[in-house]
Design a protein around this motif. Sequence first.
Motif, mmCIF file in Angstrom:
data_model
loop_
_atom_site.group_PDB
_atom_site.id
_atom_site.type_symbol
_atom_site.label_atom_id
_atom_site.label_comp_id
_atom_site.label_asym_id
_atom_site.label_seq_id
_atom_site.Cartn_x
_atom_site.Cartn_y
_atom_site.Cartn_z
ATOM 1 N N ARG A 44 0.842 -1.194 0.000
ATOM 2 C CA ARG A 44 0.000 0.000 0.000
ATOM 3 C C ARG A 44 0.875 1.242 0.000
ATOM 4 O O ARG A 44 1.997 1.232 0.513
ATOM 5 C CB ARG A 44 -0.945 0.002 1.203
ATOM 6 C CG ARG A 44 -0.266 0.139 2.540
ATOM 7 C CD ARG A 44 -1.264 -0.095 3.687
ATOM 8 N NE ARG A 44 -2.305 0.933 3.731
ATOM 9 C CZ ARG A 44 -3.428 0.807 4.434
ATOM 10 N NH1 ARG A 44 -3.661 -0.304 5.132
ATOM 11 N NH2 ARG A 44 -4.316 1.789 4.441
ATOM 12 N N ASP A 45 0.327 2.308 -0.569
ATOM 13 C CA ASP A 45 0.976 3.608 -0.581
ATOM 14 C C ASP A 45 -0.027 4.591 0.005
ATOM 15 O O ASP A 45 -0.939 5.039 -0.698
ATOM 16 C CB ASP A 45 1.371 3.989 -2.006
ATOM 17 C CG ASP A 45 2.172 5.278 -2.067
ATOM 18 O OD1 ASP A 45 2.082 6.086 -1.118
ATOM 19 O OD2 ASP A 45 2.863 5.496 -3.052
ATOM 20 N N ASN A 46 0.126 4.904 1.277
ATOM 21 C CA ASN A 46 -0.857 5.762 1.937
ATOM 22 C C ASN A 46 -0.847 7.190 1.389
ATOM 23 O O ASN A 46 -1.856 7.887 1.453
ATOM 24 C CB ASN A 46 -0.619 5.773 3.446
ATOM 25 C CG ASN A 46 -1.071 4.481 4.110
ATOM 26 O OD1 ASN A 46 -1.849 3.700 3.542
ATOM 27 N ND2 ASN A 46 -0.586 4.222 5.306
ATOM 28 N N ALA A 47 0.273 7.618 0.846
ATOM 29 C CA ALA A 47 0.339 8.957 0.248
ATOM 30 C C ALA A 47 -0.508 9.032 -1.023
ATOM 31 O O ALA A 47 -0.971 10.118 -1.391
ATOM 32 C CB ALA A 47 1.781 9.327 -0.056
ATOM 33 N N LYS A 48 -0.692 7.890 -1.669
ATOM 34 C CA LYS A 48 -1.476 7.843 -2.904
ATOM 35 C C LYS A 48 -2.852 7.225 -2.701
ATOM 36 O O LYS A 48 -3.606 7.032 -3.661
ATOM 37 C CB LYS A 48 -0.722 7.055 -3.986
ATOM 38 C CG LYS A 48 0.576 7.698 -4.433
ATOM 39 C CD LYS A 48 1.233 6.883 -5.537
ATOM 40 C CE LYS A 48 2.514 7.557 -6.012
ATOM 41 N NZ LYS A 48 3.181 6.772 -7.094
ATOM 42 N N ASN A 49 -3.174 6.892 -1.452
ATOM 43 C CA ASN A 49 -4.479 6.265 -1.158
ATOM 44 C C ASN A 49 -4.717 5.028 -2.028
ATOM 45 O O ASN A 49 -5.828 4.820 -2.533
ATOM 46 C CB ASN A 49 -5.630 7.265 -1.363
ATOM 47 C CG ASN A 49 -5.816 8.188 -0.175
ATOM 48 O OD1 ASN A 49 -4.972 8.243 0.721
ATOM 49 N ND2 ASN A 49 -6.901 8.936 -0.165
ATOM 50 N N THR A 50 -3.703 4.210 -2.185
ATOM 51 C CA THR A 50 -3.797 3.073 -3.097
ATOM 52 C C THR A 50 -3.169 1.822 -2.490
ATOM 53 O O THR A 50 -2.127 1.912 -1.826
ATOM 54 C CB THR A 50 -3.118 3.381 -4.442
ATOM 55 O OG1 THR A 50 -3.692 4.569 -4.997
ATOM 56 C CG2 THR A 50 -3.326 2.242 -5.432
#
Length: 122
Positions: free
Chosen positions: A72-78
Amino acid sequence: QVQLVESGGGLVQAGGSLRLSCAASGRTFRTYNMGWFRQAPGKERECVATINWSGGSTYYADSVKGRFTISRDNAKNTMYLQMNNLKPEDTAVYYCGAGVVASRDPSNFDSWGQGTQVTVSS
């Protein structure tokens, strides 16, 4: 709740790879535990992999361990699911889910995407 949209499914030959993405709306994505589930025709929805809110803890079903990677990439909400060495038995509709409680049980997930079809030919 968070809104989820999956993408990246398709038709691939056995041994091939696909990368699924799950895009989330809202600023609370980073607080949710996330999971990938799949459902084949006539079967119940099963947990494939989960990842906690920080990405520091993951779980994989035995059937995909060593072949699939959740991230997951929380900065990209993905959230992502990298699927390698795909097998015909991986064929299913894949769903991403978000929940407050860390769990492998679909009933503990509060939000779901619409699903994306993965078909693996032999």
